[in-house]
Design an enzyme around this catalytic site. Structure first.
Site, PDB file in Angstrom:
ATOM      1  N   ASP A  67      -5.129 -10.340   0.756  1.00 15.18           N
ATOM      2  CA  ASP A  67      -3.843 -11.020   0.926  1.00 15.18           C
ATOM      3  C   ASP A  67      -3.042 -11.052  -0.378  1.00 15.18           C
ATOM      4  O   ASP A  67      -3.561 -11.462  -1.422  1.00 15.18           O
ATOM      5  CB  ASP A  67      -4.065 -12.458   1.415  1.00 15.18           C
ATOM      6  CG  ASP A  67      -2.753 -13.103   1.821  1.00 15.18           C
ATOM      7  OD1 ASP A  67      -1.853 -12.382   2.296  1.00 15.18           O
ATOM      8  OD2 ASP A  67      -2.637 -14.325   1.648  1.00 15.18           O
ATOM      9  N   HIS A  68      -1.780 -10.630  -0.283  1.00 15.71           N
ATOM     10  CA  HIS A  68      -0.900 -10.560  -1.457  1.00 15.71           C
ATOM     11  C   HIS A  68      -1.481  -9.654  -2.545  1.00 15.71           C
ATOM     12  O   HIS A  68      -1.327  -9.898  -3.733  1.00 15.71           O
ATOM     13  CB  HIS A  68      -0.582 -11.966  -2.000  1.00 15.71           C
ATOM     14  CG  HIS A  68       0.412 -12.683  -1.144  1.00 15.71           C
ATOM     15  ND1 HIS A  68       0.083 -13.191   0.077  1.00 15.71           N
ATOM     16  CD2 HIS A  68       1.736 -12.931  -1.309  1.00 15.71           C
ATOM     17  CE1 HIS A  68       1.158 -13.755   0.622  1.00 15.71           C
ATOM     18  NE2 HIS A  68       2.174 -13.605  -0.187  1.00 15.71           N
ATOM     19  N   HIS A 111       5.112   0.329  -0.530  1.00  7.51           N
ATOM     20  CA  HIS A 111       5.802  -0.490   0.472  1.00  7.51           C
ATOM     21  C   HIS A 111       4.739  -1.480   0.963  1.00  7.51           C
ATOM     22  O   HIS A 111       3.662  -1.547   0.356  1.00  7.51           O
ATOM     23  CB  HIS A 111       6.392   0.368   1.600  1.00  7.51           C
ATOM     24  CG  HIS A 111       5.371   1.021   2.476  1.00  7.51           C
ATOM     25  ND1 HIS A 111       4.646   2.124   2.079  1.00  7.51           N
ATOM     26  CD2 HIS A 111       4.919   0.713   3.721  1.00  7.51           C
ATOM     27  CE1 HIS A 111       3.814   2.472   3.045  1.00  7.51           C
ATOM     28  NE2 HIS A 111       3.945   1.627   4.043  1.00  7.51           N
ATOM     29  N   CYS A 120       5.885   6.804   3.970  1.00  8.34           N
ATOM     30  CA  CYS A 120       4.700   5.977   3.721  1.00  8.34           C
ATOM     31  C   CYS A 120       4.002   6.331   2.413  1.00  8.34           C
ATOM     32  O   CYS A 120       3.101   5.617   1.973  1.00  8.34           O
ATOM     33  CB  CYS A 120       3.701   6.122   4.872  1.00  8.34           C
ATOM     34  SG  CYS A 120       4.376   5.542   6.427  1.00  8.34           S
ATOM     35  N   HIS A 155       0.851  -1.208   0.000  1.00  5.46           N
ATOM     36  CA  HIS A 155       0.000   0.000   0.000  1.00  5.46           C
ATOM     37  C   HIS A 155       0.879   1.248   0.000  1.00  5.46           C
ATOM     38  O   HIS A 155       2.099   1.173   0.012  1.00  5.46           O
ATOM     39  CB  HIS A 155      -0.961   0.001   1.208  1.00  5.46           C
ATOM     40  CG  HIS A 155      -0.383   0.537   2.478  1.00  5.46           C
ATOM     41  ND1 HIS A 155      -1.078   1.364   3.332  1.00  5.46           N
ATOM     42  CD2 HIS A 155       0.842   0.372   3.027  1.00  5.46           C
ATOM     43  CE1 HIS A 155      -0.317   1.655   4.373  1.00  5.46           C
ATOM     44  NE2 HIS A 155       0.840   1.086   4.214  1.00  5.46           N
ATOM     45  N   HIS A 184       3.270  -4.522   4.279  1.00  3.22           N
ATOM     46  CA  HIS A 184       3.266  -4.991   5.667  1.00  3.22           C
ATOM     47  C   HIS A 184       2.712  -6.404   5.771  1.00  3.22           C
ATOM     48  O   HIS A 184       1.976  -6.852   4.896  1.00  3.22           O
ATOM     49  CB  HIS A 184       2.381  -4.084   6.545  1.00  3.22           C
ATOM     50  CG  HIS A 184       2.842  -2.679   6.656  1.00  3.22           C
ATOM     51  ND1 HIS A 184       3.952  -2.316   7.371  1.00  3.22           N
ATOM     52  CD2 HIS A 184       2.361  -1.524   6.126  1.00  3.22           C
ATOM     53  CE1 HIS A 184       4.121  -1.007   7.280  1.00  3.22           C
ATOM     54  NE2 HIS A 184       3.179  -0.498   6.535  1.00  3.22           N
ATOM     55  N   GLU A 238      -0.432  -3.169  12.231  1.00  2.00           N
ATOM     56  CA  GLU A 238       0.360  -2.930  11.018  1.00  2.00           C
ATOM     57  C   GLU A 238       1.828  -3.257  11.254  1.00  2.00           C
ATOM     58  O   GLU A 238       2.511  -3.796  10.384  1.00  2.00           O
ATOM     59  CB  GLU A 238       0.200  -1.471  10.593  1.00  2.00           C
ATOM     60  CG  GLU A 238       0.564  -1.238   9.151  1.00  2.00           C
ATOM     61  CD  GLU A 238       0.572   0.233   8.807  1.00  2.00           C
ATOM     62  OE1 GLU A 238      -0.231   0.641   7.974  1.00  2.00           O
ATOM     63  OE2 GLU A 238       1.406   0.982   9.362  1.00  2.00           O
TER      64      GLU A 238
END
Lengths: 136, 136, 136, 136, 136, 136
Positions: free
Chosen positions: A79-80, A39, A33, A14, A41, A126
């Site tokens: 996810d992913h 980037h 960010c 994100h 998490h 996060e």
């Protein structure tokens, strides 16, 4: 009244940015960010539901069903994935942990109610140093 | 001989893919991890150095200096970055945890030696369920 | 209403004792924790704030600012310190985890309010087996 | 009002089943968890009590006393035991995490009140992915 | 040479006892762990494999395949089972963490080699305070 | 050959300083860690022993005995103590994590050997970001 919590996890990319601003202003406000190249998490998510213990079954609800609801309605969508570009329920929103928690709450609510229990909270962590909780 | 380990953390985006292959083949081989729109992780990194305890100072090396070496040479280059697009020492490599650990080892080695200790291992944890260790 | 929590950590020495009592009585009441030569802990602290998500910024508050407020007003005063002898806001108090949590709450309150959010709780974990929470 | 939490741990065997049903129906409802030859867990338990800080002692209650109450009234009865066959306060109940939390609350309540504080919650974690909380 | 580790988890019942001894002697030697009515644990297992990074694929081995091998050959046989009564590869053995690690190593070895990598270690954690490692 | 590890914990006060130097030089070299009024930590300690599984008993050694050896010879001497002023085996040494690990190794060695197993390593974690390992 009893509270039961299920943890599920997902990994995603994100960035924080306001579409109405240029990259320079986004960087000034959101710092690292807002990296336009993204980037990511590992997100930990705790979904807490509440209600009365079923007198025949002896539990609040089937944890496996609860887990499947979360996997089908949330994990499969985030996810992913790139949270900014690929997640319908986050479209047009700043992808902060706050908005992620609220978005997940809204997605889960009807499915949790259909399970016959009440949604109490969605908690999203996060990094090991920060998490958000939403109670509706 | 004593071993001391410093943990540092970073969050980054990446994807698994082979530049010589089309997206379809990448997806067949790497699955969700090859998402062209990226995904990401919180990476935990443990750098272990070894040597003799300094008889005057009473320790192997100054942990603060060790931490600064890692931050200057690794964290500043990978944290909140896209590992595939923005990291010089990963250019042209498949950005697996394995190659990440090897790349970080190579980047750190001269700086750790300049500190007067030996680099023993680099351990990278990508999720709570998997990690890679490299000993040179 | 959304809740966001920031974790910060510090390491400090302390002892449990009542200044009005002799060492013998302190030991009878507080046991090993009253050792006149001190002992210490790694303290984990979670500060939770709450409020509405800012419609322009997309988050409750800037986590970096929140972290800086905690570091400036708490961490710099307690980290690597003797909590009984060196911390102004604990002077004259029994340095229990309870009083530590209350003292930190009082120190943080005006700064958190100045950030435009509400302080919800301060949680202090002294060992992996015990923690204290204060909600004002 | 201050909240203090003590963690204690135990390991035990159990199975999920309804005595009125045959094994086949139990398996259909509870799956692997109804294995007639048992399975088991490491349970983590957090007991939270609340009240006012004692002005002379400087804490809410003696953590060592709280720990001893939990050990004497709960741990000694459930640790390294078969929860279905050997635990008086679970007799005739489906041994779910929910009923375990409620049973432990009921067992602890008079002893916590005798300590002069209020019992706030009992939290039982069965695996790293699920836990139950009961507030009375 | 690179090392990669996969964690998998299972929950099971067991007891420590020597079939040649009466319950009384078993209790004298193994204490609470010899309870004839069983107890249980959440077991964490780390399987470490090693080898060279594949120059085309960019990793040591497919973590998903590694996970499936562990799930098919170990988890399906031990999870929610009674380790003493239901696990073929533990038959006739004292079900200590040591014998569990050795048994799992022996079960996994041919399958790991078939994956084209070397089995380096099996680590089993029984509680947060103790674990066993076996290197063959 | 099998390896078994027992974790024990202690909390203590200490400072880093060289007795031959003035406070000013100690502060220049060791920073906050040389605070003359002390600071402290929760220390986690992992003691690893190795040997052959006993064919009759089915384990390497009695974990309870191992734990008691560590408690009697180490924990009782360091827990809730001032490591610089009250610990015989650290007298005259700079109380770094390195020297703590070496000192504990030396204290434990004869007792571990008396248990009939080999001491493999002592690992001491001072904070979540750094630990030391000593293998003799």
């Amino acid at each position: 009244m009893i509270y039961i919590t299920r943890r599920e996890r997902f990994s995603a990319a994100h960035r924080l940015y306001n579409e109405d601003w240029e990259d320079q202003k986004n960087e000034a406000v959101y710092g690292l960010c807002s990296n336009p190249l993204w980037h990511g998490h590992n997100y930990d998510m705790w979904v807490t539901v509440k209600g009365e213990v079923d007198p025949v079954l002896g539990y609040l609800c089937d944890l496996k069903e609860l887990s499947e609801i979360i996997k089908k309605n949330i994990i499969s969508k985030v996810d992913h994935k790139n949270l900014n570009l690929e997640v319908e329920f986050l479209k047009g929103k700043m992808v902060s942990t706050e908005n992620l928690a609220i978005g997940i709450w809204n997605e889960l609510l009807p499915h949790i109610e259909a399970l016959g229990v009440e949604l109490h909270s969605v908690k999203i962590q996060e990094t090991e140093n920060n998490f958000v909780e939403y109670f509706g």
